[in-house]
Every structure is written in C-alpha cells, then in structure tokens.
Design a protein around this motif. Sequence first.
Motif, mmCIF file in Angstrom:
data_model
loop_
_atom_site.group_PDB
_atom_site.id
_atom_site.type_symbol
_atom_site.label_atom_id
_atom_site.label_comp_id
_atom_site.label_asym_id
_atom_site.label_seq_id
_atom_site.Cartn_x
_atom_site.Cartn_y
_atom_site.Cartn_z
ATOM 1 N N PRO A 75 0.453 -0.734 0.044
ATOM 2 C CA PRO A 75 -0.207 -0.218 0.227
ATOM 3 C C PRO A 75 0.650 1.217 -0.317
ATOM 4 O O PRO A 75 1.756 1.349 0.033
ATOM 5 N N GLY A 76 0.594 2.056 -0.307
ATOM 6 C CA GLY A 76 0.702 3.867 -0.339
ATOM 7 C C GLY A 76 1.730 4.168 -1.678
ATOM 8 O O GLY A 76 1.414 3.703 -2.576
ATOM 9 N N VAL A 77 2.099 5.380 -1.838
ATOM 10 C CA VAL A 77 2.200 6.020 -3.098
ATOM 11 C C VAL A 77 3.666 5.577 -3.903
ATOM 12 O O VAL A 77 4.684 5.157 -2.644
ATOM 13 N N HIS A 78 3.731 4.811 -4.157
ATOM 14 C CA HIS A 78 5.937 4.498 -4.679
ATOM 15 C C HIS A 78 6.169 5.514 -5.657
ATOM 16 O O HIS A 78 6.377 6.239 -6.147
ATOM 17 N N THR A 79 7.138 5.584 -5.604
ATOM 18 C CA THR A 79 8.401 6.290 -6.137
ATOM 19 C C THR A 79 9.515 6.027 -7.044
ATOM 20 O O THR A 79 9.798 5.254 -7.028
ATOM 21 N N LYS A 80 9.679 7.204 -7.707
ATOM 22 C CA LYS A 80 10.886 7.188 -8.277
ATOM 23 C C LYS A 80 11.688 8.585 -7.965
ATOM 24 O O LYS A 80 11.152 9.550 -7.428
ATOM 25 N N ASN A 81 13.487 8.976 -8.411
ATOM 26 C CA ASN A 81 14.480 9.373 -7.736
ATOM 27 C C ASN A 81 14.909 9.512 -9.007
ATOM 28 O O ASN A 81 14.953 9.535 -9.726
ATOM 29 N N LEU A 82 15.083 11.500 -9.051
ATOM 30 C CA LEU A 82 16.177 11.684 -10.387
ATOM 31 C C LEU A 82 17.577 12.236 -9.631
ATOM 32 O O LEU A 82 17.087 13.527 -8.835
ATOM 33 N N ALA A 105 25.199 21.859 -8.530
ATOM 34 C CA ALA A 105 25.241 21.409 -7.586
ATOM 35 C C ALA A 105 24.083 20.440 -7.598
ATOM 36 O O ALA A 105 23.731 20.434 -9.223
ATOM 37 N N PHE A 106 24.313 19.506 -6.546
ATOM 38 C CA PHE A 106 23.569 18.266 -6.569
ATOM 39 C C PHE A 106 21.910 18.441 -6.439
ATOM 40 O O PHE A 106 21.724 18.700 -5.034
ATOM 41 N N TRP A 107 21.579 17.455 -6.907
ATOM 42 C CA TRP A 107 19.426 17.546 -6.273
ATOM 43 C C TRP A 107 19.501 16.285 -6.279
ATOM 44 O O TRP A 107 19.632 15.096 -6.944
ATOM 45 N N VAL A 155 19.355 21.734 -15.812
ATOM 46 C CA VAL A 155 19.916 19.771 -15.112
ATOM 47 C C VAL A 155 19.824 19.398 -15.793
ATOM 48 O O VAL A 155 19.017 19.033 -16.898
ATOM 49 N N SER A 156 21.240 18.097 -15.633
ATOM 50 C CA SER A 156 20.716 16.563 -16.550
ATOM 51 C C SER A 156 21.187 16.224 -15.760
ATOM 52 O O SER A 156 21.290 15.793 -14.188
ATOM 53 N N PHE A 157 20.701 14.789 -15.708
ATOM 54 C CA PHE A 157 21.328 13.863 -14.764
ATOM 55 C C PHE A 157 22.960 13.797 -14.622
ATOM 56 O O PHE A 157 24.141 14.148 -15.371
ATOM 57 N N GLY A 158 22.938 13.387 -13.145
ATOM 58 C CA GLY A 158 24.297 13.395 -12.752
ATOM 59 C C GLY A 158 24.960 11.970 -13.341
ATOM 60 O O GLY A 158 24.345 11.241 -13.298
ATOM 61 N N ALA A 172 27.102 8.242 -12.136
ATOM 62 C CA ALA A 172 26.625 7.458 -11.298
ATOM 63 C C ALA A 172 27.981 7.444 -10.073
ATOM 64 O O ALA A 172 27.530 6.961 -8.432
ATOM 65 N N GLU A 173 29.437 7.950 -9.837
ATOM 66 C CA GLU A 173 30.808 8.665 -9.387
ATOM 67 C C GLU A 173 30.238 9.217 -8.553
ATOM 68 O O GLU A 173 30.245 9.354 -7.011
ATOM 69 N N ASP A 174 29.715 10.498 -9.372
ATOM 70 C CA ASP A 174 28.834 11.537 -7.698
ATOM 71 C C ASP A 174 27.532 10.725 -7.256
ATOM 72 O O ASP A 174 27.960 11.685 -5.488
ATOM 73 N N MET A 175 27.102 10.358 -7.114
ATOM 74 C CA MET A 175 25.905 9.603 -6.496
ATOM 75 C C MET A 175 26.506 8.908 -5.389
ATOM 76 O O MET A 175 26.498 9.190 -4.368
ATOM 77 N N GLU A 176 27.618 8.416 -5.873
ATOM 78 C CA GLU A 176 28.379 7.428 -5.134
ATOM 79 C C GLU A 176 29.141 7.758 -3.885
ATOM 80 O O GLU A 176 29.511 7.804 -2.556
ATOM 81 N N ARG A 177 29.641 9.172 -4.271
ATOM 82 C CA ARG A 177 30.194 9.888 -3.702
ATOM 83 C C ARG A 177 29.847 10.423 -2.460
ATOM 84 O O ARG A 177 29.963 10.667 -1.282
ATOM 85 N N LEU A 178 28.485 11.289 -2.951
ATOM 86 C CA LEU A 178 27.626 12.208 -2.942
ATOM 87 C C LEU A 178 26.762 11.544 -1.032
ATOM 88 O O LEU A 178 26.960 12.276 -0.114
#
Length: 166
Positions: free
Chosen positions: A40-47, A55-57, A81-84, A86-92
């Motif tokens: 149950p509930g709202v399912h999400t996706k993330n950008l 700056a990262f969002w 904005v553009s997609f970040g 993977a290495e920045d995602m891992e680092r941050l």
Amino acid sequence: MRGETGLLADLGVLGIPFAAHEHDAVFTVAESDAVHAAMPGVHTKNLFLKDKGGAFWLVTVPSDARVNLKALPAAIGCKHVSFGKAEDMERLLGIAPGSVTPLAAINAMPGSITVVLDAPLVAADMVNVHPLRNTATLGLSGAAILDLLRHWGHQPLVAQIPVQTA
C-alpha cells in the motif's frame, strides 16, 4: 557513512513507524511496479541531477510522474539540470544507481545536495522508498521523510514538480 544500519537506528530513536518489505532487486520503475503491487501507499522514483552551477539535486516524485525536465529548474530554483554521474552519486550519497532514495541523505554532508520532495508526497500517509538498497522498500509517511532529512541536517525543499502532459 552511516548506511542502512544508521537509518534503522534513527527511525527507532525518532519513533518513526515504518513497514519493511524485502524483495528481488529492482532497477527501473517498470520492474518495481510488479514488486510493489501488493504494497500500500505511494511508490516513488528519484532523479539524481546536477545543475549548470555544479549543485546536486535529488528529486523524489510519484513513480508514475513524467517529470518535465525543462520546467523543473524554475520549480526548484536553479538553472538547467542534467542527470548526475554514478560516481558523484556514490561519492555524495554512498549508493549506486538503482538504489536512489531520499533516505540516502543520511550519508550526505548537509549542503552537499538538495533533496526535493514533490508536494503530494509530503502529505501522503505511506510513501515507499528504498532503504539505501534496491532489494527492499520502506513505507513511511511523507512527514516522517521530512523529519529524517531535517534530523540529518538537510533543509529539504517541498515543491510542485512539473510533469509532462500527453
């Protein structure tokens, strides 16, 4: 990085109720739709995004939303904005693509990323997000997600995220 153990500890310390669901790994919204059908509930996706100024969002929306990336910067207060990467995602955030979640902010230094929640999610009684891995889902209230983000020193942004029509 505090990881999932720290996340579960903070849920306990703050007295935040949640539902935990273990499942097979999911990497896309389409894959998660099948796994989440009984939850149950709202399912999400993330950008995970980076703006022109560097700056990262991390933007979290309902899983069925088709975000209008051209209109998004005006809604959240940045320029193009553009997609970040993977290495920045891992680092941050200490996570890999496929496991993106606003709860990964537990691993981020305050000010290193802005977490944005689509306004309808904040009002929801049950929002389903990954607990820093794509083999599980936690269901908790939108207000609880805000409480956690603030507990970790972040100032989350609640915004009406523009979506594509037709």
